[in-house]
Design an enzyme around this catalytic site. Structure first.
Site, mmCIF file in Angstrom:
data_model
loop_
_atom_site.group_PDB
_atom_site.id
_atom_site.type_symbol
_atom_site.label_atom_id
_atom_site.label_comp_id
_atom_site.label_asym_id
_atom_site.label_seq_id
_atom_site.Cartn_x
_atom_site.Cartn_y
_atom_site.Cartn_z
ATOM 1 N N ASN A 154 -3.147 -4.094 28.881
ATOM 2 C CA ASN A 154 -2.520 -3.288 29.926
ATOM 3 C C ASN A 154 -1.374 -2.463 29.370
ATOM 4 O O ASN A 154 -0.801 -2.792 28.338
ATOM 5 C CB ASN A 154 -2.093 -4.155 31.118
ATOM 6 C CG ASN A 154 -1.770 -5.578 30.734
ATOM 7 O OD1 ASN A 154 -0.703 -5.841 30.206
ATOM 8 N ND2 ASN A 154 -2.708 -6.483 30.938
ATOM 9 N N GLY B 139 -8.379 -5.391 36.520
ATOM 10 C CA GLY B 139 -9.827 -5.149 36.586
ATOM 11 C C GLY B 139 -10.270 -3.752 36.215
ATOM 12 O O GLY B 139 -11.458 -3.445 36.271
ATOM 13 N N GLU C 128 -0.605 -9.182 34.432
ATOM 14 C CA GLU C 128 0.536 -9.378 33.518
ATOM 15 C C GLU C 128 1.753 -8.547 33.936
ATOM 16 O O GLU C 128 2.610 -8.218 33.107
ATOM 17 C CB GLU C 128 0.143 -9.034 32.078
ATOM 18 C CG GLU C 128 -0.878 -9.964 31.450
ATOM 19 C CD GLU C 128 -0.390 -11.390 31.224
ATOM 20 O OE1 GLU C 128 0.725 -11.736 31.653
ATOM 21 O OE2 GLU C 128 -1.161 -12.168 30.624
HETATM 22 ZN ZN LIG Z 1 -3.640 -10.713 27.864
#
Ligand SMILES: [Zn+2]
Length: 218
Positions: free
Chosen positions: A28, A43, A73
């Protein structure tokens, strides 16, 4: 809202996916402007991410823009912003760094380019993904650094902007690969404190890493 940052975050996700540093929906990216953060959705397929899929949150994690829920996260990203002067954060499961995170407590400083990350890269203790415990462990491991590995999980980098955070992820994965290759044929020598300080001094004196005009012959 944060249109430029949403574009940069989506572009970084696609670039990291193309380079094999993130895969599928794992990893991310976020970028901060003032008290707002543009962050990849949970997702989302990173290789195909578009700016309108990027979520905007405030520093408490409340969604203030976009249609998709933010990455799981999010605490990790917000923890870095609260603790450090970061403009962007990248979390990846890049293959070499993640492999080393399963073995090492610290990736030693074996090449002077690692000083761009702050030197040796700590491995934060393991905790379940998405938990405040993991965020706290990683924030602590980043003290004085722009990169950390996460035990048996992956890597985190931050930078002044998205470009810098992505470059730090690329550099960390390069350093992890270097360590792997060196270790395969022997025991890598580690740059000591004096050698590291000499590099910092030389870089400052020579403005290393910046494009500079050539000195013209008289
Ligand atoms: Zn991770």
């Amino acid at each position: 809202m944060l249109d430029r940052e949403r574009e940069q975050v989506a572009g970084a996700a696609r670039r990291l996916a193309a380079a094999g540093l993130v895969a599928g929906t794992s990893g991310n990216v976020s970028a901060r402007r003032d008290d707002r953060v543009a962050i990849t959705p949970t997702g989302g397929m990173l290789a195909e991410l578009e700016p309108d899929q990027v979520t905007v949150v405030d520093l408490e994690g409340n969604v203030v823009g976009g249609d998709l829920a933010p990455t799981s996260e999010i605490d990790l990203h917000l923890g870095v912003y609260r603790a450090y002067e970061a403009g962007a954060v990248v979390h990846s499961h890049a293959p070499m760094g993640t492999a080393l995170s399963c073995v090492l407590d610290e990736l030693p400083c074996i090449h002077y380019e690692m000083l761009l990350l702050g030197g040796a890269v700590r491995v934060a203790p393991y905790a379940t993904f998405g938990t405040p415990e993991l965020a706290d462990a990683v924030v602590a491991a980043l003290d004085g650094r722009t990169a950390a590995l996460m035990s048996n999980h992956g890597a985190v980098t931050h930078g002044a902007d998205v470009e810098a955070a992505v470059r730090a992820t690329e550099l960390l994965e390069w350093a992890a690969t270097l360590y792997w290759n060196a270790h395969a044929i022997g025991t890598p020598r580690i740059l000591d404190e004096a050698q590291q300080q000499a590099v910092v001094d030389a870089a400052v004196a020579r403005r290393y890493g910046r494009v500079q005009p050539a000195e013209q012959a008289p």
